[in-house]
Design a protein around this motif. Structure first.
Motif, short mmCIF file in Angstrom:
data_model
loop_
_atom_site.label_atom_id
_atom_site.label_comp_id
_atom_site.label_asym_id
_atom_site.label_seq_id
_atom_site.Cartn_x
_atom_site.Cartn_y
_atom_site.Cartn_z
N ASP A 175 22.25 40.00 37.11
CA ASP A 175 23.08 38.81 37.34
C ASP A 175 24.44 38.95 36.67
O ASP A 175 25.48 38.60 37.24
CB ASP A 175 22.38 37.54 36.83
N SER A 176 24.45 39.46 35.44
CA SER A 176 25.71 39.65 34.71
C SER A 176 26.60 40.65 35.43
O SER A 176 27.82 40.45 35.55
CB SER A 176 25.44 40.11 33.29
N ALA A 177 26.01 41.73 35.89
CA ALA A 177 26.79 42.75 36.60
C ALA A 177 27.35 42.18 37.91
O ALA A 177 28.51 42.42 38.25
CB ALA A 177 25.91 43.97 36.88
N LYS A 178 26.52 41.41 38.60
CA LYS A 178 26.97 40.80 39.86
C LYS A 178 28.13 39.85 39.60
O LYS A 178 29.11 39.85 40.34
CB LYS A 178 25.80 40.06 40.50
N ILE B 171 31.34 41.75 38.88
CA ILE B 171 31.92 42.28 40.12
C ILE B 171 32.59 41.17 40.90
O ILE B 171 33.70 41.33 41.42
CB ILE B 171 30.83 42.99 40.97
N THR B 172 31.94 40.02 40.96
CA THR B 172 32.51 38.87 41.66
C THR B 172 33.82 38.44 41.01
O THR B 172 34.82 38.18 41.70
CB THR B 172 31.51 37.70 41.67
N ASP B 173 33.84 38.35 39.68
CA ASP B 173 35.05 37.97 38.96
C ASP B 173 36.19 38.97 39.22
O ASP B 173 37.34 38.59 39.42
CB ASP B 173 34.79 37.85 37.46
N ALA B 174 35.86 40.24 39.24
CA ALA B 174 36.87 41.27 39.49
C ALA B 174 37.43 41.14 40.91
O ALA B 174 38.64 41.29 41.14
CB ALA B 174 36.29 42.66 39.27
N ALA B 175 36.55 40.83 41.86
CA ALA B 175 37.00 40.66 43.24
C ALA B 175 37.91 39.44 43.36
O ALA B 175 38.94 39.49 44.06
CB ALA B 175 35.79 40.52 44.18
N ILE B 176 37.55 38.35 42.69
CA ILE B 176 38.39 37.15 42.71
C ILE B 176 39.77 37.46 42.14
O ILE B 176 40.79 37.11 42.73
CB ILE B 176 37.71 36.00 41.92
N THR C 217 39.69 36.04 35.22
CA THR C 217 38.59 35.30 35.85
C THR C 217 37.32 35.52 35.06
O THR C 217 36.95 36.66 34.76
CB THR C 217 38.38 35.77 37.31
N THR C 218 36.67 34.42 34.72
CA THR C 218 35.38 34.47 34.03
C THR C 218 34.46 33.44 34.67
O THR C 218 34.77 32.25 34.70
CB THR C 218 35.54 34.15 32.53
N ASP C 219 33.36 33.92 35.21
CA ASP C 219 32.37 33.05 35.86
C ASP C 219 33.02 32.16 36.93
O ASP C 219 32.68 30.98 37.06
CB ASP C 219 31.65 32.18 34.83
N GLY C 220 33.95 32.71 37.68
CA GLY C 220 34.59 31.98 38.76
C GLY C 220 35.71 31.05 38.32
O GLY C 220 36.34 30.39 39.14
#
Length: 146
Positions: free
Chosen positions: A69-72, A75-80, A103-106
């Motif tokens: 979950d942390s890795a996902k 990756i999501t934060d980096a994409a944002i 970006t941290t946790d969206g």
């Protein structure tokens, strides 16, 4: 795992005690009773070891799931962050600005300078338009000449 080794040694000791009891007889209990008692202790210890192993397995699975979950999320934060940077670079008024996007946790934080107050607000709008953004904290300063 250390506990499992200790319990395994206990099992071996209990089995040895059961075998030793076969060779001796005391007035209070027979060798057969001693063996039965030792077997009961061994079974109980085995059940405890099994329960501890299952608990350790569950903990390991939870750890793996948390890491995934942390890795996902990373990756999501980096994409944002990348999508916001692309949107800022594509905007005629903001492309020359030095805007830092974190970006941290969206949750997005914009820092740096905007050329004017309209551009500052435009940066917020662009960031909010990116999928996955939960909130935008705009800490951009308006350039003194803007």
């Amino acid at each position: 795992m250390q506990t499992l080794r200790i319990r395994s040694l206990f099992l071996v000791g209990a089995m040895a005690a059961a075998l030793a009891a076969c060779g001796k007889q005391e007035s209070d209990s027979t060798a057969g009773q001693k063996v039965d008692n030792a077997i009961t202790e061994v079974k109980q210890a085995g059940q405890e070891i099994k329960a501890e192993a299952q608990q350790a397995g569950k903990q390991a699975q939870n750890s793996v799931e948390n890491a995934a979950d942390s890795a996902k999320q990373a990756i999501t934060d980096a994409a944002i962050t990348s999508k916001i940077n692309l949107a800022l670079a594509a905007d005629d008024r903001l492309k020359a600005s030095k805007i830092n996007v974190d970006t941290t946790d969206g949750r997005v934080t914009l820092t740096g300078q905007a050329p004017d107050s309209d551009s500052r607000e435009r940066a917020t709008v662009l960031a909010q338009a990116v999928e996955g953004v939960l909130a935008v904290k705009n800490q951009l300063e308006v350039a003194k000449n803007g």
